[in-house]
Design an enzyme around this catalytic site. Structure first.
Site, mmCIF file in Angstrom:
data_model
loop_
_atom_site.group_PDB
_atom_site.id
_atom_site.type_symbol
_atom_site.label_atom_id
_atom_site.label_comp_id
_atom_site.label_asym_id
_atom_site.label_seq_id
_atom_site.Cartn_x
_atom_site.Cartn_y
_atom_site.Cartn_z
ATOM 1 N N GLU A 102 0.783 -1.232 0.000
ATOM 2 C CA GLU A 102 0.000 0.000 0.000
ATOM 3 C C GLU A 102 0.818 1.289 0.000
ATOM 4 O O GLU A 102 0.405 2.270 -0.600
ATOM 5 C CB GLU A 102 -0.933 -0.004 1.231
ATOM 6 N N SER A 488 -51.002 -34.582 29.362
ATOM 7 C CA SER A 488 -50.738 -35.317 30.603
ATOM 8 C C SER A 488 -49.390 -34.989 31.234
ATOM 9 O O SER A 488 -49.128 -35.377 32.378
ATOM 10 C CB SER A 488 -50.815 -36.820 30.343
#
Length: 799
Positions: A102, A488
């Protein structure tokens, strides 16, 4: 010289001086105007320039990390996936690689590359439009942190001014650190640490030269240069970076040549996606508590109660249980029909994929998505019928057809596959790929849904939570968001209230018989029936009535106790949802979530200690400050003795009742099946001394599950699969017996103490609250019981 010759004249010196003076004055005025204009323009540019406060106190967007109880990273919540590391963890080789890619002269310039700027201006003028370029790392930091990304000359001038100022306010190392922490490496990964972890499954400090050079090349164009999607481009870019490092004297020729010759070797970290329903529940919690910004960018660390291994087993177990149910229901038929446009699109997709190369693996087009995929064992996809017979079905996936043997799918039902028509779309699973030959088996995605919750009763940590068949298809969490009738599975709270009242013990004899009951809460008459309809067993102990899940007994108990007593017991156990004040509550007519029911059973397993489930144990901010810490705040809500006696009754459900299918763990196990009267919901809630788990199965749009699909079959499958896997090879542990409990051998038929000469099977070891065990002994086996008293209430009269 002749007298009449005219002499040429020149401008007077005075006039020339005046003209020169005027020119000088005009230039002076123009320079002042230009200077004033430039000053005004400069003032315009600089009067609203941002300050450097946010850079001095840099707080980047950092993803929230979500950790399981063992420290495993199981998820991240993020806007930008980033992991911030200290400057000292960034190796020199990585810094040099980034500079080579860069800004090689970063440590020499003062923030601007003047030669590069001049070249860019010339390019822009010649092209007639503004392009990027010539940006130093300092300029990129300015652009990223302080300015908008727009491409205008004004923005570029501001960038240049700020770059110079930034160099005067921060050191080079600080500027480079900002850049390395902020840059984009593609695939939603930001910052050098996250890039290293994603592509190489290691931290930045452990990167090699070749890895650093490859990583450094990506930020220029993260999408175009990704080594995952464009390895050739990424390799060329790596070679450029290595070349720049060599040219700057940062590596030797030997190092350059060695890394240049090596192929790209990635080790991409792919999150396993453990417990997506669990993670989504936590995501909602964190956002609600801390806000979206903190949750997605604040760098929080969230520690869960999840056990990742238990969670994986739970995910598999529920899917296996739902798949087994779905296959019992048979084949539903094709999912659609292939039209000509879809056929052409599939052919084009396959041709394009083959042109790109498949690496040797057969390519098939999944007609469900239209995408070409590599044939891999375990992959599910959709094909189109070419022809079908009683023996096989030929399926088309964009190219040559692949056979599917009918005999390998007996669950589909006789003749169902043979009746398929050309073009019918059929789901299959790839069973095996060998020598480019693909073997298929029929597949059908279940339409039914389910949930599975696992809790630690002592700590209330939610060890696992599954909220459905497939999170990607439906994020609705049925474990916490679906309220359904427990059927149940609610009965333990009825029987617990009966024990707590002191009027019944496990040995109390009750009557299973049809009877019309007037519900005082609704004023309506009602005749409860058992699941097996017209089968009634008459006199039986309370223990056997719960084991056999007798509806008639549960309703009679609720009628005698009063519904309020049942609701109170359920509330103290941990049921918080609204419950109806009617006798039907005894059969589970109130809606609850699987998580809620699991927590209520955990109270029984924990000796009557009620607490809230713990999903999130701790949240820590990015600075290490503990924002919250959640531990089980248990209170004794039910007597430990009552809880233990009820637990032993629920053990009988597993050893000799409707939950017999769960008696496979080789350790004490308590539980209760649940099937609603309409057959829409199937449940199993069960626990050992260490874990509580609740399994639910049903359709999102409620409808009957089908004949024979009960809690003891449909829901219990995932539960047993889960528990068998968890307890494999682990020693058994008994339920701890508290004070205030006594054990007695009871005659199962009469509820009296077992006869002295009772043999195996003629007695049942039963727990009682101290002082409530029967004192009368039953007659010897084989002797008639006509004279044996029958008690409905403890110490009461015969009915």
């Amino acid at each position: 010289m002749p007298a009449n010759r005219t002499k040429r004249s020149s401008p007077p010196r005075k006039k020339r001086k005046n003209l020169f003076a005027r020119l000088i004055f005009a230039a002076f005025v123009a320079s002042i105007v230009v200077a004033v204009a430039a000053g005004m323009f400069l003032l315009h540019l600089t009067h609203d320039l941002p300050r450097f406060d946010q850079l001095v106190d840099y707080r980047p967007k950092e993803s929230t990390k979500v950790y399981a109880a063992d420290g495993t990273l199981v998820a991240e919540l993020f806007e930008e996936r980033r992991t911030v590391i200290p400057p000292g963890d960034i190796p020199e080789v990585l810094k040099r690689a980034i500079l080579a890619a860069e800004d090689a002269y970063f440590y020499q310039h003062e923030g601007l590359d003047y030669g590069g700027i001049l070249r860019t201006i010339v390019r822009n003028v010649m092209s007639g439009r503004i392009r990027g370029g010539a940006s130093t790392i300092t300029q990129q930091v300015v652009k990223t942190f302080l300015l908008s990304p727009e491409k205008t000359y004004e923005r570029k001038l501001k960038e240049a001014i700020l770059a110079r100022r930034l160099e005067q306010n921060l050191s080079k190392d600080e500027i480079l650190y900002l850049y390395l922490t902020q840059i984009n490496f593609g695939h939603a990964r930001y910052g050098i640490e996250e890039g290293a972890r994603f592509y190489f499954s290691k931290g930045a400090k452990d990167l090699t030269l070749g890895e650093a050079a490859l990583l450094a090349g990506i930020p220029q164009s993260p999408t175009r240069l990704s080594p995952l999607t464009h390895p050739d481009r990424a390799k060329k870019r790596q070679l450029y970076v290595l070349g720049q490092m060599l040219a700057n004297g940062w590596i030797t020729q030997a190092e350059h040549d060695r890394e240049a010759a090596r192929p790209i070797a990635l080790k991409v970290s792919k999150p396993e996606g453990v417990g997506p329903y669990y993670v989504e529940e936590v995501r909602r919690y964190v956002i609600e508590r801390y806000g979206v910004d903190a949750a997605l960018t604040g760098g929080l660390k969230v520690h869960l109660g999840m056990d990742p291994e238990v969670q994986r087993v739970a995910d598999r177990s529920l899917r296996a249980g739902l798949l087994a149910y779905d296959r019992r229901q048979g084949y539903r038929g094709p999912t659609g029909h292939l039209d000509e446009d879809a056929r052409k699109a599939a052919e084009e997709s396959l041709a394009k994929a083959r042109a790109g190369g498949s690496g040797g693996a057969p390519l098939l087009v999944d007609l469900g998505t239209g995408k070409a995929v590599k044939a891999t064992a375990g992959l599910t996809l959709t094909g189109a019928v070419e022809k079908a017979s009683a023996k096989s079905v030929e399926l088309w996936f964009g190219g040559p057809s692949v056979g599917l043997a009918v005999q390998d799918a007996p669950w589909a039902g006789k003749g169902r596959l043979a009746s398929l028509k050309k073009g019918d779309l059929v789901q299959v699973e790839i069973a095996k790929v060998e020598d480019k030959k693909v073997e298929l088996r029929l597949y059908q995605e279940p339409a039914v849904q389910g949930a599975l919750v696992v809790l630690d009763p002592e700590t209330r940590r939610v060890r696992a939570m599954v909220g459905g068949w497939d999170f990607a298809a439906s994020s609705f969490n049925r474990a916490t968001q679906a309220k359904r009738q427990p059927g149940s599975a609610f009965k333990p709270f009825v029987f617990g209230a009966a024990l707590e009242s002191g009027r019944w013990t496990p040995a109390s004899v009750v009557v299973d018989a049809p009877e019309s009951i007037r519900d005082p809460w609704t004023g309506e008459s009602w005749k409860p029936r058992n699941y097996d309809r017209d089968v009634y067993e008459g006199n039986m102990t309370l223990r056997r009535a719960l084991a056999r899940s007798k509806n008639t007994v549960a309703v009679r108990l609720a009628s005698e106790l009063g519904v309020d007593a049942v609701i109170d017991f359920a509330r103290r156990a941990g049921i918080s949802s609204a419950l109806p004040s009617t006798l039907s509550l005894a059969l589970g007519s109130g809606d609850v979530t699987p998580m809620e029911l699991a927590n209520a059973f955990a109270t029984l397993a924990a000796g009557g200690a009620r607490a809230q489930p713990v999903l999130v144990e701790k949240v820590v901010d990015r600075d290490g400050n503990v924002l919250e810490e959640n531990k089980s705040q248990a209170v004794i809500a039910i007597s430990p003795a009552i809880s233990y006696v009820l637990t032993r009754l629920l053990e009988a459900v597993v050893t000799e009742g409707t939950g017999k299918a769960a008696d496979v763990l080789g350790r004490p196990t308590a539980g209760k099946t649940g099937t609603t009267n309409d057959g829409n919901d199937a449940w199993f809630a069960g626990y050992t001394a260490d874990l509580v788990a609740v399994s639910w199965v049903g359709f999102d749009d409620p409808k009957p599950l089908g004949r024979g699909e009960t809690g003891g079959r449909t829901a219990i499958a995932a539960w047993t699969e889960l528990m068998k896997e968890i307890y494999k090879g682990k020693p058994a542990r008994d339920f701890p017996m508290p004070e205030g409990v006594e054990l007695a051998e009871i005659d199962p038929g009469t509820g009296l103490l077992a006869a002295d000469d009772a043999g195996p099977g003629d007695s049942a070891l039963t727990a009682f609250v101290s002082g409530t065990a029967p004192t009368q002994r039953a007659l010897s086996p084989g002797v008639a019981h006509e004279d044996t008293p029958v008690e409905l209430f403890l110490g009461g009269e015969n009915p």
